[in-house]
Design a protein around this motif. Sequence first.
Motif, PDB file in Angstrom:
ATOM      1  N   VAL A 171       0.855  -1.192   0.000  1.00  0.00           N
ATOM      2  CA  VAL A 171       0.000   0.000   0.000  1.00  0.00           C
ATOM      3  C   VAL A 171       0.890   1.240   0.000  1.00  0.00           C
ATOM      4  O   VAL A 171       1.880   1.311   0.736  1.00  0.00           O
ATOM      5  N   GLY A 172       0.523   2.239  -0.795  1.00  0.00           N
ATOM      6  CA  GLY A 172       1.363   3.422  -0.961  1.00  0.00           C
ATOM      7  C   GLY A 172       1.670   4.161   0.324  1.00  0.00           C
ATOM      8  O   GLY A 172       2.784   4.662   0.512  1.00  0.00           O
ATOM      9  N   THR A 173       0.691   4.250   1.225  1.00  0.00           N
ATOM     10  CA  THR A 173       0.957   4.957   2.481  1.00  0.00           C
ATOM     11  C   THR A 173       2.065   4.275   3.269  1.00  0.00           C
ATOM     12  O   THR A 173       2.845   4.938   3.963  1.00  0.00           O
ATOM     13  N   GLN A 174       2.159   2.957   3.165  1.00  0.00           N
ATOM     14  CA  GLN A 174       3.214   2.214   3.850  1.00  0.00           C
ATOM     15  C   GLN A 174       4.539   2.288   3.099  1.00  0.00           C
ATOM     16  O   GLN A 174       5.606   2.338   3.708  1.00  0.00           O
ATOM     17  N   VAL A 175       4.478   2.283   1.780  1.00  0.00           N
ATOM     18  CA  VAL A 175       5.697   2.443   0.972  1.00  0.00           C
ATOM     19  C   VAL A 175       6.347   3.777   1.276  1.00  0.00           C
ATOM     20  O   VAL A 175       7.576   3.890   1.391  1.00  0.00           O
ATOM     21  N   LYS A 176       5.516   4.805   1.431  1.00  0.00           N
ATOM     22  CA  LYS A 176       6.029   6.137   1.743  1.00  0.00           C
ATOM     23  C   LYS A 176       6.713   6.167   3.102  1.00  0.00           C
ATOM     24  O   LYS A 176       7.760   6.802   3.284  1.00  0.00           O
ATOM     25  N   LEU A 220       5.928   6.224  -5.858  1.00  0.00           N
ATOM     26  CA  LEU A 220       6.662   5.881  -4.636  1.00  0.00           C
ATOM     27  C   LEU A 220       7.575   4.682  -4.856  1.00  0.00           C
ATOM     28  O   LEU A 220       8.700   4.646  -4.352  1.00  0.00           O
ATOM     29  N   PHE A 221       7.108   3.684  -5.605  1.00  0.00           N
ATOM     30  CA  PHE A 221       7.974   2.557  -5.955  1.00  0.00           C
ATOM     31  C   PHE A 221       9.169   3.018  -6.788  1.00  0.00           C
ATOM     32  O   PHE A 221      10.303   2.581  -6.576  1.00  0.00           O
ATOM     33  N   GLN A 222       8.899   3.898  -7.746  1.00  0.00           N
ATOM     34  CA  GLN A 222       9.983   4.407  -8.594  1.00  0.00           C
ATOM     35  C   GLN A 222      11.042   5.099  -7.748  1.00  0.00           C
ATOM     36  O   GLN A 222      12.249   4.920  -7.960  1.00  0.00           O
ATOM     37  N   HIS A 223      10.600   5.858  -6.777  1.00  0.00           N
ATOM     38  CA  HIS A 223      11.526   6.570  -5.900  1.00  0.00           C
ATOM     39  C   HIS A 223      12.300   5.597  -5.009  1.00  0.00           C
ATOM     40  O   HIS A 223      13.499   5.760  -4.788  1.00  0.00           O
ATOM     41  N   ALA A 224      11.633   4.573  -4.508  1.00  0.00           N
ATOM     42  CA  ALA A 224      12.252   3.658  -3.551  1.00  0.00           C
ATOM     43  C   ALA A 224      13.201   2.661  -4.210  1.00  0.00           C
ATOM     44  O   ALA A 224      14.304   2.416  -3.702  1.00  0.00           O
ATOM     45  N   VAL A 225      12.775   2.065  -5.334  1.00  0.00           N
ATOM     46  CA  VAL A 225      13.564   0.968  -5.918  1.00  0.00           C
ATOM     47  C   VAL A 225      13.895   1.154  -7.385  1.00  0.00           C
ATOM     48  O   VAL A 225      14.536   0.295  -7.990  1.00  0.00           O
ATOM     49  N   GLY A 226      13.441   2.265  -7.978  1.00  0.00           N
ATOM     50  CA  GLY A 226      13.858   2.578  -9.342  1.00  0.00           C
ATOM     51  C   GLY A 226      13.072   1.914 -10.449  1.00  0.00           C
ATOM     52  O   GLY A 226      13.474   1.960 -11.611  1.00  0.00           O
ATOM     53  N   PHE A 227      11.921   1.305 -10.115  1.00  0.00           N
ATOM     54  CA  PHE A 227      11.083   0.745 -11.174  1.00  0.00           C
ATOM     55  C   PHE A 227       9.627   0.710 -10.722  1.00  0.00           C
ATOM     56  O   PHE A 227       9.329   0.864  -9.539  1.00  0.00           O
ATOM     57  N   VAL A 228       8.752   0.498 -11.695  1.00  0.00           N
ATOM     58  CA  VAL A 228       7.309   0.440 -11.453  1.00  0.00           C
ATOM     59  C   VAL A 228       6.828  -0.984 -11.719  1.00  0.00           C
ATOM     60  O   VAL A 228       6.988  -1.495 -12.830  1.00  0.00           O
TER      61      VAL A 228
END
Length: 342
Positions: A171-176, A220-228
Amino acid sequence: MGDGEIGMAGRGKGRWTKGAALALAVAMTAGCSAQTGLEVLLNKGDSTTASSSAGGRSEELLGDAAKGGQPGAAQGIASTDKARPEDANLAAFEPNGATNAPHSGGASGDAAAATPPVKLENPTDGTAHFAAKQGDKLIALTFDDGPDHRYTPDLLEVLKESDVKATFFMVGTQVKKYPDMVKQIVADGHGIGNHTYHHANLAKLNENEIIQEIKTTDALFQHAVGFVPHLVRAPYGSVSDLLKSIVSDNRRELVGWTVDTKDWDGATVTAMRSNVNKNARPGGIVLMHSFGSKHLRNTVKLLPLIIEDLRAKGYTFVTVDELLAAKAQNKKAAQAHSKKMG
Protein backbone atom coordinates in the motif's frame (compact mmCIF):
# COMPACT_ATOMS: atom_id res chain seq x y z
CA MET A 1 -2.90 -24.37 -14.44
CA GLY A 2 -6.51 -23.81 -13.53
CA ASP A 3 -7.77 -20.63 -11.95
CA GLY A 4 -9.54 -20.89 -8.61
CA GLU A 5 -11.71 -19.12 -6.10
CA ILE A 6 -10.12 -16.31 -4.20
CA GLY A 7 -11.00 -13.91 -1.41
CA MET A 8 -9.40 -10.66 -0.35
CA ALA A 9 -9.12 -9.02 3.02
CA GLY A 10 -7.83 -5.95 4.76
CA ARG A 11 -8.65 -2.29 4.74
CA GLY A 12 -6.52 0.79 5.12
CA LYS A 13 -7.18 4.48 5.26
CA GLY A 14 -4.85 7.40 4.80
CA ARG A 15 -4.90 11.19 5.00
CA TRP A 16 -3.05 13.76 2.95
CA THR A 17 -2.88 17.47 3.30
CA LYS A 18 -5.05 18.77 0.51
CA GLY A 19 -2.28 20.99 -0.82
CA ALA A 20 0.14 18.08 -1.22
CA ALA A 21 -2.42 15.93 -3.05
CA LEU A 22 -3.40 18.76 -5.35
CA ALA A 23 0.22 19.68 -6.07
CA LEU A 24 1.02 16.08 -6.94
CA ALA A 25 -2.01 15.89 -9.23
CA VAL A 26 -1.07 19.11 -11.01
CA ALA A 27 2.54 17.99 -11.47
CA MET A 28 1.68 14.52 -12.76
CA THR A 29 -1.31 15.44 -14.95
CA ALA A 30 0.65 18.29 -16.51
CA GLY A 31 3.03 15.74 -17.98
CA CYS A 32 5.79 15.93 -15.36
CA SER A 33 7.69 12.79 -14.53
CA ALA A 34 6.74 10.53 -11.64
CA GLN A 35 9.88 11.73 -9.87
CA THR A 36 8.81 15.38 -10.17
CA GLY A 37 5.38 14.60 -8.80
CA LEU A 38 6.94 12.57 -6.04
CA GLU A 39 9.06 15.48 -4.88
CA VAL A 40 5.78 17.21 -4.05
CA LEU A 41 4.36 14.09 -2.41
CA LEU A 42 7.43 13.67 -0.20
CA ASN A 43 7.46 17.32 0.90
CA LYS A 44 8.24 17.50 4.60
CA GLY A 45 5.11 19.51 5.22
CA ASP A 46 2.85 16.63 4.12
CA SER A 47 1.69 14.40 6.96
CA THR A 48 0.35 10.97 6.09
CA THR A 49 -1.09 8.39 8.44
CA ALA A 50 -2.32 4.89 7.78
CA SER A 51 -4.19 2.26 9.71
CA SER A 52 -5.85 -0.99 8.71
CA SER A 53 -8.74 -3.22 9.52
CA ALA A 54 -9.85 -6.28 7.67
CA GLY A 55 -12.73 -7.79 5.76
CA GLY A 56 -13.33 -10.57 3.26
CA ARG A 57 -14.67 -10.88 -0.25
CA SER A 58 -14.30 -13.38 -3.07
CA GLU A 59 -13.74 -13.07 -6.80
CA GLU A 60 -12.19 -15.07 -9.60
CA LEU A 61 -8.40 -15.33 -9.83
CA LEU A 62 -6.62 -12.73 -11.96
CA GLY A 63 -9.53 -10.38 -12.45
CA ASP A 64 -12.56 -12.50 -13.31
CA ALA A 65 -16.02 -11.33 -12.23
CA ALA A 66 -16.68 -10.79 -8.54
CA LYS A 67 -18.79 -13.52 -6.95
CA GLY A 68 -20.10 -11.88 -3.81
CA GLY A 69 -19.15 -11.90 -0.16
CA GLN A 70 -19.34 -9.09 2.36
CA PRO A 71 -16.60 -6.98 3.92
CA GLY A 72 -16.19 -7.46 7.65
CA ALA A 73 -14.42 -5.63 10.45
CA ALA A 74 -11.48 -6.23 12.76
CA GLN A 75 -9.43 -4.46 15.43
CA GLY A 76 -12.52 -2.55 16.55
CA ILE A 77 -12.39 -0.34 13.45
CA ALA A 78 -15.62 0.05 11.55
CA SER A 79 -15.44 -1.56 8.12
CA THR A 80 -16.97 0.14 5.11
CA ASP A 81 -16.34 -0.56 1.46
CA LYS A 82 -16.68 3.06 0.40
CA ALA A 83 -13.58 5.21 -0.02
CA ARG A 84 -14.17 8.38 1.98
CA PRO A 85 -13.24 11.70 0.35
CA GLU A 86 -12.10 13.11 3.70
CA ASP A 87 -9.59 10.25 4.00
CA ALA A 88 -8.40 9.83 0.44
CA ASN A 89 -8.99 13.41 -0.70
CA LEU A 90 -9.48 11.96 -4.16
CA ALA A 91 -11.27 15.07 -5.36
CA ALA A 92 -7.91 16.84 -5.36
CA PHE A 93 -6.66 14.30 -7.92
CA GLU A 94 -9.24 15.36 -10.49
CA PRO A 95 -7.79 17.29 -13.45
CA ASN A 96 -8.92 20.92 -13.77
CA GLY A 97 -10.10 20.95 -10.16
CA ALA A 98 -13.17 18.75 -10.61
CA THR A 99 -14.67 18.06 -7.20
CA ASN A 100 -16.92 15.07 -7.72
CA ALA A 101 -16.56 12.60 -4.84
CA PRO A 102 -15.67 8.92 -5.39
CA HIS A 103 -18.49 6.92 -6.86
CA SER A 104 -19.13 3.60 -8.50
CA GLY A 105 -18.53 2.47 -12.05
CA GLY A 106 -16.72 5.33 -13.75
CA ALA A 107 -16.90 9.07 -14.31
CA SER A 108 -20.30 10.76 -14.30
CA GLY A 109 -21.53 14.28 -14.90
CA ASP A 110 -20.68 16.76 -17.65
CA ALA A 111 -17.44 17.97 -16.04
CA ALA A 112 -16.10 14.45 -15.57
CA ALA A 113 -17.12 13.44 -19.08
CA ALA A 114 -15.35 16.46 -20.55
CA THR A 115 -12.12 15.79 -18.66
CA PRO A 116 -9.65 13.49 -20.40
CA PRO A 117 -8.55 10.66 -18.11
CA VAL A 118 -5.15 10.66 -16.48
CA LYS A 119 -2.97 7.88 -17.87
CA LEU A 120 -0.62 5.46 -16.19
CA GLU A 121 2.99 5.21 -17.23
CA ASN A 122 4.15 1.82 -18.45
CA PRO A 123 5.45 -0.56 -15.79
CA THR A 124 9.22 -0.88 -15.86
CA ASP A 125 10.00 -4.03 -13.88
CA GLY A 126 11.70 -6.82 -15.75
CA THR A 127 9.79 -9.69 -17.31
CA ALA A 128 10.16 -12.91 -15.35
CA HIS A 129 12.00 -15.59 -17.28
CA PHE A 130 10.88 -18.83 -15.70
CA ALA A 131 10.53 -22.23 -17.29
CA ALA A 132 8.61 -24.75 -15.24
CA LYS A 133 9.55 -28.39 -15.54
CA GLN A 134 6.97 -30.95 -16.55
CA GLY A 135 5.00 -31.98 -13.49
CA ASP A 136 6.20 -29.11 -11.27
CA LYS A 137 3.75 -28.21 -8.51
CA LEU A 138 4.10 -24.44 -8.24
CA ILE A 139 2.64 -22.23 -5.52
CA ALA A 140 3.10 -18.54 -4.65
CA LEU A 141 3.10 -17.01 -1.18
CA THR A 142 1.88 -13.41 -1.03
CA PHE A 143 1.75 -10.72 1.66
CA ASP A 144 -0.56 -7.70 1.56
CA ASP A 145 -0.83 -4.22 3.09
CA GLY A 146 2.76 -3.62 4.22
CA PRO A 147 5.53 -2.99 4.56
CA ASP A 148 6.22 -2.08 8.18
CA HIS A 149 8.99 -2.39 10.77
CA ARG A 150 7.11 -4.76 13.08
CA TYR A 151 6.23 -7.90 11.11
CA THR A 152 7.83 -7.48 7.68
CA PRO A 153 11.44 -7.94 8.91
CA ASP A 154 10.52 -11.18 10.71
CA LEU A 155 8.73 -12.53 7.64
CA LEU A 156 11.71 -11.67 5.45
CA GLU A 157 14.00 -13.49 7.85
CA VAL A 158 11.88 -16.65 7.70
CA LEU A 159 11.77 -16.49 3.90
CA LYS A 160 15.53 -16.03 3.71
CA GLU A 161 16.24 -18.93 6.08
CA SER A 162 13.87 -21.13 4.06
CA ASP A 163 15.24 -19.98 0.69
CA VAL A 164 11.75 -19.03 -0.48
CA LYS A 165 10.81 -16.11 -2.73
CA ALA A 166 7.40 -14.50 -2.19
CA THR A 167 5.46 -11.51 -3.51
CA PHE A 168 4.52 -8.42 -1.48
CA PHE A 169 1.53 -6.31 -2.55
CA MET A 170 2.18 -2.97 -0.89
CA VAL A 171 0.00 0.00 0.00
CA GLY A 172 1.36 3.42 -0.96
CA THR A 173 0.96 4.96 2.48
CA GLN A 174 3.21 2.21 3.85
CA VAL A 175 5.70 2.44 0.97
CA LYS A 176 6.03 6.14 1.74
CA LYS A 177 6.71 5.45 5.43
CA TYR A 178 9.06 2.50 4.99
CA PRO A 179 11.00 2.78 1.71
CA ASP A 180 13.90 0.97 3.41
CA MET A 181 11.75 -2.14 3.73
CA VAL A 182 10.71 -1.92 0.08
CA LYS A 183 14.40 -1.84 -0.84
CA GLN A 184 15.06 -4.86 1.39
CA ILE A 185 12.19 -6.84 -0.11
CA VAL A 186 13.52 -6.26 -3.62
CA ALA A 187 17.14 -6.86 -2.59
CA ASP A 188 16.10 -10.23 -1.16
CA GLY A 189 14.70 -11.23 -4.55
CA HIS A 190 10.99 -11.06 -3.81
CA GLY A 191 8.34 -9.78 -6.18
CA ILE A 192 6.33 -6.64 -5.50
CA GLY A 193 2.95 -5.34 -6.58
CA ASN A 194 0.73 -2.26 -6.32
CA HIS A 195 -2.07 -2.48 -3.74
CA THR A 196 -3.24 1.15 -4.25
CA TYR A 197 -2.29 4.21 -2.21
CA HIS A 198 -5.13 4.32 0.34
CA HIS A 199 -6.26 0.66 0.19
CA ALA A 200 -9.27 2.01 -1.67
CA ASN A 201 -12.26 0.02 -2.91
CA LEU A 202 -11.53 0.42 -6.60
CA ALA A 203 -14.95 -0.85 -7.68
CA LYS A 204 -16.44 2.33 -6.15
CA LEU A 205 -14.17 4.76 -8.00
CA ASN A 206 -14.23 6.36 -11.42
CA GLU A 207 -11.48 6.04 -14.01
CA ASN A 208 -9.32 8.95 -12.89
CA GLU A 209 -9.65 7.98 -9.23
CA ILE A 210 -8.60 4.39 -9.93
CA ILE A 211 -5.63 5.52 -11.97
CA GLN A 212 -4.48 8.00 -9.35
CA GLU A 213 -4.65 5.35 -6.61
CA ILE A 214 -2.31 3.20 -8.68
CA LYS A 215 -0.20 6.01 -10.13
CA THR A 216 0.66 7.60 -6.78
CA THR A 217 2.00 4.28 -5.51
CA ASP A 218 3.86 3.77 -8.81
CA ALA A 219 5.71 7.01 -8.14
CA LEU A 220 6.66 5.88 -4.64
CA PHE A 221 7.97 2.56 -5.96
CA GLN A 222 9.98 4.41 -8.59
CA HIS A 223 11.53 6.57 -5.90
CA ALA A 224 12.25 3.66 -3.55
CA VAL A 225 13.56 0.97 -5.92
CA GLY A 226 13.86 2.58 -9.34
CA PHE A 227 11.08 0.74 -11.17
CA VAL A 228 7.31 0.44 -11.45
CA PRO A 229 5.81 -3.05 -10.92
CA HIS A 230 3.20 -4.44 -13.29
CA LEU A 231 1.28 -6.49 -10.73
CA VAL A 232 -1.88 -4.98 -9.18
CA ARG A 233 -4.03 -6.43 -6.42
CA ALA A 234 -7.42 -4.86 -5.73
CA PRO A 235 -8.20 -4.29 -2.04
CA TYR A 236 -11.02 -6.56 -0.80
CA GLY A 237 -10.93 -8.39 -4.13
CA SER A 238 -13.36 -5.69 -5.19
CA VAL A 239 -13.20 -5.42 -8.97
CA SER A 240 -15.28 -3.96 -11.78
CA ASP A 241 -15.23 -4.14 -15.56
CA LEU A 242 -13.76 -0.63 -15.54
CA LEU A 243 -10.89 -1.70 -13.29
CA LYS A 244 -10.13 -4.78 -15.38
CA SER A 245 -10.10 -2.62 -18.52
CA ILE A 246 -7.74 -0.06 -16.96
CA VAL A 247 -5.37 -2.76 -15.73
CA SER A 248 -5.32 -4.51 -19.11
CA ASP A 249 -4.99 -1.31 -21.15
CA ASN A 250 -2.01 -0.23 -19.06
CA ARG A 251 -0.08 -3.50 -19.36
CA ARG A 252 -0.74 -4.56 -15.78
CA GLU A 253 -1.76 -7.91 -14.32
CA LEU A 254 -4.66 -8.07 -11.85
CA VAL A 255 -3.80 -10.70 -9.25
CA GLY A 256 -5.97 -12.44 -6.69
CA TRP A 257 -5.45 -15.59 -4.61
CA THR A 258 -6.73 -19.14 -4.15
CA VAL A 259 -6.18 -19.59 -0.40
CA ASP A 260 -7.10 -16.96 2.19
CA THR A 261 -5.36 -17.76 5.48
CA LYS A 262 -7.58 -15.23 7.29
CA ASP A 263 -4.57 -14.14 9.32
CA TRP A 264 -6.11 -10.66 9.41
CA ASP A 265 -9.10 -12.04 11.33
CA GLY A 266 -7.27 -13.67 14.22
CA ALA A 267 -7.30 -17.25 12.96
CA THR A 268 -5.09 -19.52 15.06
CA VAL A 269 -1.85 -20.94 13.70
CA THR A 270 -3.36 -24.42 13.81
CA ALA A 271 -6.47 -23.35 11.87
CA MET A 272 -4.46 -21.47 9.25
CA ARG A 273 -2.05 -24.36 8.78
CA SER A 274 -4.95 -26.76 8.24
CA ASN A 275 -6.59 -24.32 5.82
CA VAL A 276 -3.47 -24.03 3.66
CA ASN A 277 -2.83 -27.77 3.63
CA LYS A 278 -6.43 -28.51 2.73
CA ASN A 279 -6.81 -25.92 -0.02
CA ALA A 280 -3.36 -25.67 -1.62
CA ARG A 281 -3.38 -26.65 -5.30
CA PRO A 282 -0.74 -26.50 -8.06
CA GLY A 283 -0.80 -22.99 -9.51
CA GLY A 284 -2.24 -21.58 -6.30
CA ILE A 285 -1.67 -18.27 -4.56
CA VAL A 286 -1.72 -18.03 -0.76
CA LEU A 287 -2.84 -14.76 0.87
CA MET A 288 -1.20 -13.51 4.06
CA HIS A 289 -0.44 -10.04 5.44
CA SER A 290 2.66 -8.18 6.60
CA PHE A 291 0.76 -5.24 8.13
CA GLY A 292 -2.78 -4.28 9.10
CA SER A 293 -3.77 -6.49 12.02
CA LYS A 294 -2.78 -7.07 15.62
CA HIS A 295 -2.89 -10.81 14.90
CA LEU A 296 0.04 -11.03 12.49
CA ARG A 297 2.42 -12.51 15.05
CA ASN A 298 0.54 -15.70 14.17
CA THR A 299 1.51 -15.21 10.54
CA VAL A 300 5.19 -15.13 11.48
CA LYS A 301 4.69 -18.42 13.37
CA LEU A 302 2.67 -19.93 10.53
CA LEU A 303 5.07 -19.19 7.69
CA PRO A 304 7.84 -21.74 8.42
CA LEU A 305 5.22 -24.41 9.13
CA ILE A 306 3.43 -24.12 5.79
CA ILE A 307 6.73 -23.89 3.94
CA GLU A 308 7.73 -27.19 5.54
CA ASP A 309 4.32 -28.76 4.86
CA LEU A 310 4.10 -27.71 1.22
CA ARG A 311 7.68 -28.73 0.47
CA ALA A 312 6.94 -32.16 1.91
CA LYS A 313 4.07 -32.39 -0.57
CA GLY A 314 6.38 -31.59 -3.47
CA TYR A 315 5.53 -27.93 -4.03
CA THR A 316 8.01 -25.44 -5.47
CA PHE A 317 7.70 -21.86 -4.22
CA VAL A 318 7.70 -19.14 -6.87
CA THR A 319 6.86 -15.46 -7.16
CA VAL A 320 3.59 -14.43 -8.79
CA ASP A 321 5.56 -13.27 -11.83
CA GLU A 322 7.10 -16.72 -12.16
CA LEU A 323 3.71 -18.36 -11.70
CA LEU A 324 2.24 -16.23 -14.47
CA ALA A 325 5.20 -17.04 -16.73
CA ALA A 326 4.68 -20.75 -16.12
CA LYS A 327 0.97 -20.39 -16.80
CA ALA A 328 1.71 -18.63 -20.11
CA GLN A 329 4.22 -21.37 -20.96
CA ASN A 330 1.63 -24.08 -20.33
CA LYS A 331 -0.95 -22.24 -22.43
CA LYS A 332 1.48 -21.87 -25.31
CA ALA A 333 2.41 -25.56 -25.14
CA ALA A 334 -1.25 -26.57 -25.08
CA GLN A 335 -1.99 -24.42 -28.13
CA ALA A 336 0.96 -25.87 -30.01
CA HIS A 337 -0.18 -29.41 -29.17
CA SER A 338 -3.74 -28.64 -30.24
CA LYS A 339 -2.51 -27.20 -33.53
CA LYS A 340 -0.34 -30.24 -34.13
CA MET A 341 -3.19 -32.64 -33.41
CA GLY A 342 -5.67 -30.61 -35.45
